[in-house]
Enzyme design. Structure first.
Site, PDB file in Angstrom:
ATOM      1  N   GLU A  25     -13.941 -12.206  -5.203  1.00  0.00           N
ATOM      2  CA  GLU A  25     -12.625 -11.635  -5.531  1.00  0.00           C
ATOM      3  C   GLU A  25     -11.509 -12.281  -4.705  1.00  0.00           C
ATOM      4  O   GLU A  25     -10.341 -12.145  -5.039  1.00  0.00           O
ATOM      5  CB  GLU A  25     -12.606 -10.125  -5.219  1.00  0.00           C
ATOM      6  CG  GLU A  25     -13.562  -9.277  -6.040  1.00  0.00           C
ATOM      7  CD  GLU A  25     -14.895  -9.078  -5.338  1.00  0.00           C
ATOM      8  OE1 GLU A  25     -15.243  -9.902  -4.461  1.00  0.00           O
ATOM      9  OE2 GLU A  25     -15.604  -8.112  -5.675  1.00  0.00           O
ATOM     10  N   LYS A  84     -15.331  -9.690   8.257  1.00  0.00           N
ATOM     11  CA  LYS A  84     -14.283 -10.532   7.683  1.00  0.00           C
ATOM     12  C   LYS A  84     -14.877 -11.843   7.167  1.00  0.00           C
ATOM     13  O   LYS A  84     -14.325 -12.456   6.262  1.00  0.00           O
ATOM     14  CB  LYS A  84     -13.194 -10.810   8.718  1.00  0.00           C
ATOM     15  CG  LYS A  84     -12.326  -9.600   9.020  1.00  0.00           C
ATOM     16  CD  LYS A  84     -11.311  -9.332   7.916  1.00  0.00           C
ATOM     17  CE  LYS A  84     -10.587  -8.006   8.121  1.00  0.00           C
ATOM     18  NZ  LYS A  84      -9.821  -7.613   6.923  1.00  0.00           N
ATOM     19  N   GLU A 100       0.829  -1.200   0.000  1.00  0.00           N
ATOM     20  CA  GLU A 100       0.000   0.000   0.000  1.00  0.00           C
ATOM     21  C   GLU A 100       0.872   1.262   0.000  1.00  0.00           C
ATOM     22  O   GLU A 100       0.555   2.249  -0.661  1.00  0.00           O
ATOM     23  CB  GLU A 100      -0.926  -0.023   1.228  1.00  0.00           C
ATOM     24  CG  GLU A 100      -2.162   0.836   1.087  1.00  0.00           C
ATOM     25  CD  GLU A 100      -3.255   0.467   2.097  1.00  0.00           C
ATOM     26  OE1 GLU A 100      -3.063  -0.507   2.858  1.00  0.00           O
ATOM     27  OE2 GLU A 100      -4.283   1.146   2.125  1.00  0.00           O
ATOM     28  N   CYS A 119      -8.409  -2.064   4.143  1.00  0.00           N
ATOM     29  CA  CYS A 119      -8.260  -3.185   5.085  1.00  0.00           C
ATOM     30  C   CYS A 119      -9.570  -3.610   5.712  1.00  0.00           C
ATOM     31  O   CYS A 119      -9.698  -4.715   6.202  1.00  0.00           O
ATOM     32  CB  CYS A 119      -7.347  -2.811   6.240  1.00  0.00           C
ATOM     33  SG  CYS A 119      -5.876  -1.990   5.752  1.00  0.00           S
ATOM     34  N   SER A 167      -7.343   1.809  -2.410  1.00  0.00           N
ATOM     35  CA  SER A 167      -6.147   1.014  -2.651  1.00  0.00           C
ATOM     36  C   SER A 167      -6.558  -0.354  -3.193  1.00  0.00           C
ATOM     37  O   SER A 167      -7.553  -0.927  -2.767  1.00  0.00           O
ATOM     38  CB  SER A 167      -5.381   0.833  -1.344  1.00  0.00           C
ATOM     39  OG  SER A 167      -4.477  -0.245  -1.454  1.00  0.00           O
ATOM     40  N   CYS A 203     -10.436  -1.749  14.903  1.00  0.00           N
ATOM     41  CA  CYS A 203     -10.708  -3.176  15.142  1.00  0.00           C
ATOM     42  C   CYS A 203     -10.791  -3.529  16.630  1.00  0.00           C
ATOM     43  O   CYS A 203     -11.456  -4.484  16.995  1.00  0.00           O
ATOM     44  CB  CYS A 203      -9.631  -4.023  14.499  1.00  0.00           C
ATOM     45  SG  CYS A 203      -9.312  -3.571  12.802  1.00  0.00           S
ATOM     46  N   GLU A 213       2.112   1.664  -3.383  1.00  0.00           N
ATOM     47  CA  GLU A 213       1.020   2.123  -4.242  1.00  0.00           C
ATOM     48  C   GLU A 213       0.809   3.634  -4.065  1.00  0.00           C
ATOM     49  O   GLU A 213       0.628   4.365  -5.033  1.00  0.00           O
ATOM     50  CB  GLU A 213      -0.258   1.359  -3.893  1.00  0.00           C
ATOM     51  CG  GLU A 213      -1.414   1.618  -4.855  1.00  0.00           C
ATOM     52  CD  GLU A 213      -2.713   0.940  -4.420  1.00  0.00           C
ATOM     53  OE1 GLU A 213      -2.696   0.158  -3.440  1.00  0.00           O
ATOM     54  OE2 GLU A 213      -3.751   1.207  -5.066  1.00  0.00           O
ATOM     55  N   GLU A 270     -16.044 -10.869   3.855  1.00  0.00           N
ATOM     56  CA  GLU A 270     -14.899 -10.662   2.961  1.00  0.00           C
ATOM     57  C   GLU A 270     -14.328 -11.989   2.479  1.00  0.00           C
ATOM     58  O   GLU A 270     -14.031 -12.149   1.293  1.00  0.00           O
ATOM     59  CB  GLU A 270     -13.816  -9.865   3.691  1.00  0.00           C
ATOM     60  CG  GLU A 270     -12.603  -9.543   2.824  1.00  0.00           C
ATOM     61  CD  GLU A 270     -11.497  -8.839   3.605  1.00  0.00           C
ATOM     62  OE1 GLU A 270     -11.161  -9.291   4.717  1.00  0.00           O
ATOM     63  OE2 GLU A 270     -10.954  -7.847   3.096  1.00  0.00           O
TER      64      GLU A 270
END
Lengths: 571, 160
Positions: free
Chosen positions: A364, A356, A277, A297, A317, A501, A280, A359
């Site tokens: 993807e 999560k 990142e 994230c 990102s 988190c 990037e 996710e």
């Protein structure tokens, strides 16, 4: 200032302070159900009624204290009223405490016990409700809902999502998504903040405990586990440690006892994320790419931007989250070096997060039909498994995580709190752009629990503007400014949950602000105590590039560690 | 926006604020006979209000329907006089025969059912109204005849 008398004790209060707040100051505890600290009162449940002289019963959460008031918080009448409220709430409540995920952590159960409810006084008509298990992250059981409205409020007021609301009225009221569709089709971002505020078992995570235990007992599977930075500083609370205790080593030891062949640290891939990142960001700055760059994230945030700010998706990102990066390198590099078939690896992650789970099952997040991560346990679920196995964390000797993905910098660990990704990124971006290290790696302005933070860092004579937001309602404010043309920011960190988190939707229940502060302090403490504070100095990360990935943003990185997101329609 | 008819309604509410929600919902129902998911989504985009909120508000009020009305719209009075004269039993009978709840429409789109508070015809209680035609002193038994009468009428039309 006003003087009021509570339980024959005189207390000075600020004008318009509620009776509840005044009582709290005086050390008098009044039970609440619908009340949410820091929010305007809704006065929905009436469990907090107190007896006000000359007036009768009043809800203390919403009744302002006034000079000369005389209040009895636990008069026979107030206690009886409270008990009746609970008895009425139980009238149509399923008698399924033994089978409920919230058995022994249920506010309604606790109140029934405290107020001495020992029999069913009222028998109400029990509607038949459909359990909503449509979401990969959150399960809703309307039968257990007491309509306190806390989930509705947190979803709208804290997260700016408003996936659910009260539907119909009176005895027919339910809480539901628009058109009473399943949560999977709604605007729900799977953050799980609703679970954290639910007083009963009406909202729970979609449990992966069974599939993890099944995998562990399957001899054909090679089980690997990773744990997120925020888990080690919060799971201890489930075992009687004070909030803010870091039990990393104890947890690693316990995970190994469960039968995991390898225990890796997600903070390792947090360091890897910083390499990717950070590179990037530097690439975007040098090549006039889409700025400000937005972090990727936090999977709740990703779904949020897909739904509500799809025009800003080019700014996100392309890095996968640390969880998914770990999943991807475990099933590629680790599998190749260990001569394992990726299909035989069962990859588990322990996360402070319910999103999560969502996710991990995104299309993807797979390579050649093999998911990066196979199951996600929340901090709560892991604690449940530890209890099931009779592990006493206080009686276990700490162990270190496994190579090659067990080493981490404290920068990676900081990912667990709001501002942590930013701090870690600044440390490494400074190095990437200047070739030298920051004199002071602590970026104070992005630390702390503030919902929105900003800082300017001068790197190579260039003023880099950064912003940090946690809680999606805060994210909205920053994004609206960017949409409106604000252009002094280069990098924005967004975390779905308020505080990051450490206050995630999968964390131990009942945590108050003090507990969240203690968890954050534990992360800062580690950063201060330990030597390795820079992601780019993590030797295992350096080695991973040397042996496998070659360079940040390289071909392999792109295939394994990066992805793209798309605009998403919601009902 | 995809629906020009809705667009036209929206022009009546140029400031697109939250307080326009209920009049807007009423206008849309007036036009369509019910509130479709699509129209709620369009209103949500126009007022910048989450569709969950709009659905929540709309379901709070009895006046809003979420299914298109049937060929025959049956309004059953649940006012005081009708109640005293047995409208509860009558409602039970309608639900049993048509297999729908108030606010719903039968699968064949023939019948929709609505309960109303009072139709101002207490002298005829219990009263039902089908597509504007009143039927007085209805009993569960006479109800069957009334419903059949409409069915026959419909079958006659279909046969022609």
């Amino acid at each position: 200032m006003a003087k009021i008398t509570i339980n024959n004790k005189e207390i000075t209060v600020r004008e318009n302070e509620t009776i509840l707040a005044a009582a709290k100051k005086a050390g008098i505890s009044i039970p609440t159900l619908c009340h949410m600290e820091g929010f305007p009162p809704s006065g929905a449940c009436r469990i907090c009624v107190v007896e006000l002289e000359g007036r009768g019963l009043v809800p203390s959460c919403s009744f302002p204290a006034a000079d000369g008031m005389r209040v009895q918080t636990h008069s026979p009448r107030a206690l009886k009223a409270r008990k009746t409220v609970v008895e009425l709430l139980l009238a149509n409540h399923p008698d399924s405490c033994n089978y409920c995920a919230r058995n022994q952590s249920c506010r309604l159960q606790t109140l029934a016990s405290e107020l001495g409810v020992r029999q069913r006084v009222y028998v109400g008509h029990k509607e038949k409700y459909k359990l909503d298990a449509s979401s990969p992250a959150i399960v809703r059981d309307p039968a257990k809902c007491i309509l306190c409205g806390r989930c509705v409020r947190v979803c709208e007021e804290v997260q700016g999502v408003a996936a659910i609301d009260f539907v119909r009225r009176g005895s027919k009221t339910v809480i539901a998504a628009a058109f009473e569709e399943g949560l999977n089709l709604s605007a729900c971002v799977n953050c799980g903040q609703c679970i954290n505020v639910c007083p009963t078992g009406a909202l729970t995570e979609n449990s992966h405990v069974k599939r993890v235990l099944d995998a562990l007992s399957d001899p054909a599977l090679y089980c690997v586990v990773q744990h997120a930075p925020a888990v080690s500083v919060s799971i201890a609370e489930e075992f009687g440690f004070p909030a803010g205790s870091d039990v990393d080593g104890l947890m690693v030891a316990a995970l190994r006892r469960l039968g995991f062949k390898k225990v890796f640290d997600t903070a390792f891939t947090a360091d890897l994320t910083i390499m990717e990142e950070g590179s990037e960001l530097v690439h975007r700055i040098k090549n006039r790419g889409a700025l400000p760059m937005l972090t990727s994230c936090s999977p709740g945030w990703i779904k949020f931007i897909e739904q509500f700010y799809p025009d800003l998706l080019p700014n996100v990102s392309t890095c996968k989250s640390p969880q998914q990066m770990m999943g991807a390198i475990v099933k590629s590099y680790f599998a190749e070096t260990g001569n394992l078939n990726p299909r035989d690896i069962f990859s588990v992650s322990v996360m402070p997060c319910t999103a999560k789970k969502f996710e991990a099952q995104r299309p993807e997040m797979a390579c050649g039909g093999v998911s990066d991560v196979d199951a996600v346990l929340t901090t709560r679920e892991l604690a449940q498994v530890f209890r099931m196995y009779g592990f006493n964390l206080k009686a276990i000797a700490p162990e270190a995580a496994d190579t090659p993905f067990g080493t981490r910098s404290t920068a990676g660990k900081l990912f667990g709190g709001t501002g942590g990704v930013m701090e870690a990124a600044i440390r490494s971006a400074y190095f990437l752009l200047t070739g030298t290290e920051l004199e002071n790696p602590v970026i104070d302005k992005v630390r702390g629990l503030e919902g929105r933070k900003e800082a300017y860092v001068t790197i190579n004579g260039m003023e880099v503007g950064v912003a940090v937001a946690s809680g999606l309602a805060n994210a909205r404010k920053v994004l609206d400014a960017v949409r409106a043309g604000r252009n002094d920011l280069h990098f924005i960190e967004i975390m779905t949950c308020p505080g990051g988190c450490i206050a995630g939707g999968g964390q131990p229940l009942g945590a108050d602000l003090e507990a969240v502060k203690a968890r954050l302090a534990a992360l800062y403490d580690l950063d201060c105590k330990e030597g390795l504070r820079l992601s780019h100095k993590n030797e295992d990360v350096v080695r991973l590039y040397k042996e496998y990935l070659v360079a940040p943003l390289g071909e392999k990185s792109h295939r394994l560690l990066h992805t793209h997101y798309h605009a998403r329609e919601i009902v | 926006m995809s629906n020009p008819a809705l667009e036209k309604i929206f022009t009546k509410y140029p400031c697109a604020s939250r307080e326009n929600l209920i009049p807007l919902l009423q206008d849309v129902q007036e036009k369509d006979g019910y509130l479709s998911e699509e129209s709620i989504r369009d209103i949500s985009r126009y007022l910048k209000l989450p569709s969950s909120k709009i659905y929540g508000v709309a379901t709070f009020y009895n006046q809003f329907r979420f299914h298109p009305i049937g060929k025959f719209h049956l309004q059953l009075c649940r006012g005081t006089a009708c109640h005293v004269n047995g409208s509860a039993k009558l409602l039970e009978a309608v639900r049993k025969i048509l297999k729908i709840e108030p606010g719903q429409t039968t699968k064949d789109k023939m019948w929709s059912l609505e309960t109303v508070a009072c139709m101002g015809a207490c002298g005829l209680s219990p009263v039902i109204c089908v597509n504007g035609e009143f039927h007085a002193k209805v009993t569960p038994k006479s109800l069957i005849k009334i419903l059949d009468q409409y069915r026959v009428q419909e079958a006659g039309h279909a046969g022609k």
